[in-house]
Motif scaffolding. Structure first.
Motif, PDB file in Angstrom:
ATOM      1  N   UNK A  25     -13.657 -31.092  42.342  1.00 59.38           N
ATOM      2  CA  UNK A  25     -14.990 -31.355  41.837  1.00 59.38           C
ATOM      3  C   UNK A  25     -15.608 -30.288  40.788  1.00 59.38           C
ATOM      4  N   UNK A  26     -15.191 -29.005  41.252  1.00 58.76           N
ATOM      5  CA  UNK A  26     -15.606 -27.791  40.573  1.00 58.76           C
ATOM      6  C   UNK A  26     -15.048 -27.283  39.407  1.00 58.76           C
ATOM      7  N   UNK A  27     -13.557 -27.483  39.530  1.00 55.28           N
ATOM      8  CA  UNK A  27     -12.888 -26.941  38.400  1.00 55.28           C
ATOM      9  C   UNK A  27     -13.170 -27.638  37.326  1.00 55.28           C
ATOM     10  N   UNK A  28     -13.004 -27.151  36.007  1.00 54.03           N
ATOM     11  CA  UNK A  28     -13.358 -27.676  34.581  1.00 54.03           C
ATOM     12  C   UNK A  28     -12.414 -28.442  34.322  1.00 54.03           C
ATOM     13  N   UNK A  29     -12.788 -29.586  33.357  1.00 50.64           N
ATOM     14  CA  UNK A  29     -11.834 -30.594  32.832  1.00 50.64           C
ATOM     15  C   UNK A  29     -11.339 -29.867  31.519  1.00 50.64           C
ATOM     16  N   UNK A  30     -10.178 -29.530  31.570  1.00 48.10           N
ATOM     17  CA  UNK A  30      -9.100 -29.267  30.385  1.00 48.10           C
ATOM     18  C   UNK A  30      -8.001 -29.966  30.053  1.00 48.10           C
ATOM     19  N   UNK A  31      -8.220 -30.844  28.921  1.00 49.71           N
ATOM     20  CA  UNK A  31      -6.895 -31.766  28.799  1.00 49.71           C
ATOM     21  C   UNK A  31      -5.487 -31.042  28.726  1.00 49.71           C
ATOM     22  N   UNK A  32      -4.785 -31.692  29.752  1.00 51.69           N
ATOM     23  CA  UNK A  32      -3.411 -31.006  29.879  1.00 51.69           C
ATOM     24  C   UNK A  32      -3.222 -29.797  30.905  1.00 51.69           C
ATOM     25  N   UNK A  33      -4.517 -29.266  30.999  1.00 55.55           N
ATOM     26  CA  UNK A  33      -4.305 -27.973  31.922  1.00 55.55           C
ATOM     27  C   UNK A  33      -5.260 -28.278  33.128  1.00 55.55           C
ATOM     28  N   UNK A  34      -6.239 -28.716  33.207  1.00 51.84           N
ATOM     29  CA  UNK A  34      -7.008 -28.875  34.441  1.00 51.84           C
ATOM     30  C   UNK A  34      -7.537 -30.446  34.592  1.00 51.84           C
ATOM     31  N   UNK A  35      -7.488 -31.166  35.661  1.00 52.78           N
ATOM     32  CA  UNK A  35      -8.055 -32.527  35.856  1.00 52.78           C
ATOM     33  C   UNK A  35      -9.381 -32.395  36.814  1.00 52.78           C
ATOM     34  N   UNK A  36     -10.031 -31.173  37.049  1.00 47.11           N
ATOM     35  CA  UNK A  36     -11.180 -31.053  37.691  1.00 47.11           C
ATOM     36  C   UNK A  36     -12.230 -31.819  37.180  1.00 47.11           C
ATOM     37  N   UNK A  37     -13.231 -32.368  37.789  1.00 51.57           N
ATOM     38  CA  UNK A  37     -14.477 -33.265  37.325  1.00 51.57           C
ATOM     39  C   UNK A  37     -15.423 -32.382  36.668  1.00 51.57           C
ATOM     40  N   UNK A  38     -15.284 -31.073  36.774  1.00 54.93           N
ATOM     41  CA  UNK A  38     -16.272 -29.927  36.113  1.00 54.93           C
ATOM     42  C   UNK A  38     -17.470 -30.114  36.500  1.00 54.93           C
TER      43      UNK A  38
ATOM     44  N   UNK B 173      -5.228 -20.094  38.086  1.00 53.44           N
ATOM     45  CA  UNK B 173      -4.493 -21.652  38.499  1.00 53.44           C
ATOM     46  C   UNK B 173      -5.432 -22.472  38.450  1.00 53.44           C
ATOM     47  N   UNK B 174      -4.978 -23.544  37.626  1.00 54.58           N
ATOM     48  CA  UNK B 174      -5.377 -24.909  37.583  1.00 54.58           C
ATOM     49  C   UNK B 174      -4.711 -25.801  37.957  1.00 54.58           C
ATOM     50  N   UNK B 175      -5.461 -27.083  38.297  1.00 56.77           N
ATOM     51  CA  UNK B 175      -4.509 -28.279  38.987  1.00 56.77           C
ATOM     52  C   UNK B 175      -4.798 -29.520  38.080  1.00 56.77           C
ATOM     53  N   UNK B 176      -3.576 -30.401  38.158  1.00 56.76           N
ATOM     54  CA  UNK B 176      -3.824 -31.659  37.421  1.00 56.76           C
ATOM     55  C   UNK B 176      -3.837 -32.544  38.575  1.00 56.76           C
ATOM     56  N   UNK B 177      -4.328 -34.006  38.090  1.00 56.10           N
ATOM     57  CA  UNK B 177      -4.654 -34.908  39.195  1.00 56.10           C
ATOM     58  C   UNK B 177      -3.653 -35.336  40.172  1.00 56.10           C
ATOM     59  N   UNK B 178      -2.412 -35.277  39.843  1.00 51.21           N
ATOM     60  CA  UNK B 178      -1.073 -35.494  40.712  1.00 51.21           C
ATOM     61  C   UNK B 178      -1.406 -34.611  41.685  1.00 51.21           C
ATOM     62  N   UNK B 179      -1.724 -33.147  41.638  1.00 53.98           N
ATOM     63  CA  UNK B 179      -1.840 -32.186  42.686  1.00 53.98           C
ATOM     64  C   UNK B 179      -3.076 -32.278  43.435  1.00 53.98           C
ATOM     65  N   UNK B 180      -4.255 -32.921  42.947  1.00 50.33           N
ATOM     66  CA  UNK B 180      -5.235 -33.273  43.895  1.00 50.33           C
ATOM     67  C   UNK B 180      -4.773 -34.387  44.855  1.00 50.33           C
ATOM     68  N   UNK B 181      -4.036 -35.286  44.133  1.00 50.07           N
ATOM     69  CA  UNK B 181      -3.724 -36.516  44.833  1.00 50.07           C
ATOM     70  C   UNK B 181      -2.743 -36.182  45.972  1.00 50.07           C
ATOM     71  N   UNK B 182      -1.942 -35.517  45.866  1.00 52.34           N
ATOM     72  CA  UNK B 182      -0.992 -34.724  46.686  1.00 52.34           C
ATOM     73  C   UNK B 182      -1.518 -34.001  47.893  1.00 52.34           C
ATOM     74  N   UNK B 183      -2.445 -33.303  47.538  1.00 53.89           N
ATOM     75  CA  UNK B 183      -3.282 -32.197  48.458  1.00 53.89           C
ATOM     76  C   UNK B 183      -4.012 -33.197  49.379  1.00 53.89           C
ATOM     77  N   UNK B 184      -4.599 -34.184  48.878  1.00 58.72           N
ATOM     78  CA  UNK B 184      -5.396 -35.090  49.824  1.00 58.72           C
ATOM     79  C   UNK B 184      -4.178 -35.915  50.713  1.00 58.72           C
TER      80      UNK B 184
END
Length: 485
Positions: A300-313, A442-453
């Motif tokens: 929820x707190x990582x920024x949204x950066x196309x192709x780099x970070x899928x945080x919600x910002x 280090x930034x994370x994509x949506x697949x990373x958040x899904x696998x972490x959960x």
């Protein structure tokens, strides 16, 4: 292990007024929940810290505290049994304050981690406080005090994000670090002037330094290896060497504990089926749920950066608003469990709590892109989380004697801490497999958040299944309490 009450029976515990008991609960509640509050504040702050210090090693910002706390926990708990629980609590709090101050003034990431490591000694406050409740309260207060203290997790989960969001948005991560120091100072004052010393002590005991160093060293080696495994290579000689070293240290610990007269954790106690199964189930379930914040806060707190970070910002304040219903459900689950524990099988409560958490976070693996989605499954997960955290100390009370309480709580917190550290560290590794490093962060994509959960869901489900191993024990209302009984 022989135990005795080093002070004569004091009838003041029985005649102590209700307001006085309430003040003691408040002081213990503050001490216990400060551990949770610091964890919540750290989780909300980690994204800002990573970007400020431009580090890919942000995992250690939260894990350093857990790691040092796990290492020193056996020594502090043993000291509580030998020299008095309040005295040990005061010392741990004072050292925690020193660590918080070092972190608050740190100008580089290494010094920040050193401060966080010193502050980790305060982690021992949780098992000591729960042990004190059994020793200083009348029987009718024990379950209520434990439920209120556990329910405070929900208060922290509710108020913590608003507080940290306001601090972060208006004063930056430095404001959060200074608030940690101020809160620890308040805890030190409350414990010093309000909490009575427990009369239950260990007679003629000695500190098991060799056992503590072997146990802490073994845990440290395995956690550090897991954290660095992705960089070293999971099949590298360095990783294998650390794992082998950890196994050797833990085996040596077991051998030492069988030979010393006053072991750090009496193996006779942990060999009892009621004890080791309760430790296993509670540690895996609660440790996994404690690790979920690693994923959620970064999401929820990582920024949204196309192709780099899928945080919600989200901002810290927006995060607090969205998660407030979840926090309310944690309070409901925890306080309700404290009230039900006298009439319901604690094993059933733990199983129900774990199942609700698995259901909620399981849905969250697929639906975590909007506030409405997070609230919808979060209230279910929050209710389950509240039940789990409240039933953990109650299950330990039911399976050990008053004299074993501090050591049993220490063993549970140690095992839960190890589970939380390992699951958290693996979660960072799993998320990083679907992410990218940009400008040293280090930034994370949506697949990373899904696998972490999914990792957290699987581990929590395992803890729930472990309940089947726990034999029926006496209920809380029948358990023997300490001096105040």
């Amino acid at each position: 292990m022989s135990q005795t009450q080093t002070t004569p029976p004091d009838t003041s515990e029985r005649s102590r007024s209700t307001p006085h008991n309430v003040l003691i609960v408040v002081a213990l509640l503050w001490a216990v929940q400060l551990v949770s509050l610091v964890a919540a504040l750290s989780g909300v702050t980690q994204a800002a810290v990573a970007i400020h210090f431009q580090t890919t090693q942000i995992a250690w910002f939260t894990l350093m505290t857990l790691l040092s706390g796990t290492f020193f926990l056996p020594f502090v708990v043993k000291g509580a049994a030998l020299f008095g629980k309040k005295r040990a609590l005061v010392v741990a709090t004072a050292l925690g304050l020193v660590g918080d101050l070092v972190a608050a003034v740190a100008t580089d990431y290494r010094t920040l981690l050193i401060g966080r490591g010193i502050a980790g000694i305060y982690v021992a406050a949780t098992p000591i406080c729960y042990a004190i409740t059994r020793d200083v309260f009348p029987r009718r207060w024990v379950g209520l005090a434990n439920g209120v203290m556990a329910g405070g997790v929900g208060l922290v989960a509710f108020g913590g994000p608003f507080l940290s969001g306001w601090l972060l948005d208006n004063h930056g991560f430095r404001g959060v670090l200074w608030f940690m120091a101020i809160s620890t100072a308040v805890s030190l004052l409350l414990v010093t002037f309000l909490v009575p010393e427990s009369p239950v002590r260990e007679r003629g005991g000695r500190m098991d330094w060799a056992g503590g160093i072997l146990l802490g060293g073994g845990v440290t080696l395995i956690v550090y290896a897991v954290g660095e495994g992705a960089d070293w290579g999971w099949g590298s000689g360095r990783f294998i060497g650390f794992v082998v070293g950890a196994v050797v240290a833990l085996i040596a610990f077991l051998l030492v504990e069988r030979r010393v007269a006053e072991p750090l954790f009496p193996l006779a106690m942990t060999r009892r089926r009621t004890v080791w199964t309760a430790l296993l189930a509670t540690s895996v379930a609660a440790g996994s749920l404690s690790a979920v914040g690693v994923v959620i806060q970064l999401l929820v707190l990582m920024p949204k950066i196309p192709h780099v970070s899928d945080g919600l910002g989200w901002s810290g304040t927006h995060n607090a608003i969205v998660t407030s219903p979840i926090s309310v459900m944690i309070i409901v689950g925890a306080v309700g469990t404290g009230m039900l524990a006298r009439r319901r099988d604690s094993r059933l409560l733990l199983a129900v709590g774990a199942a609700l958490a698995v259901l909620g976070y399981g849905i969250g693996t697929q639906y975590h892109h909007t506030a409405a989605q997070i609230i919808s499954w979060g209230v279910v997960a929050g209710l389950g989380t509240g039940i789990v955290v409240a039933v953990v100390p109650i299950m330990i009370i039911e399976v050990v004697s008053p004299e074993e309480q501090a050591l049993a709580n220490g063993a549970q917190n140690l095992a839960q801490g190890v589970a939380q550290i390992v699951v958290s560290q693996v979660a960072y590794v799993v998320m990083a497999q679907h992410g990218m490093v940009l400008k040293g962060t280090q930034f994370y994509l949506d697949k990373g958040f899904t696998n972490g959960m999914w990792l957290v869901v699987g581990c929590c489900a395992l803890g729930g299944l472990c309940v089947a191993l726990v034999p029926k024990a006496e209920r809380l209302q029948d358990a023997e309490v300490g001096q105040a009984a």
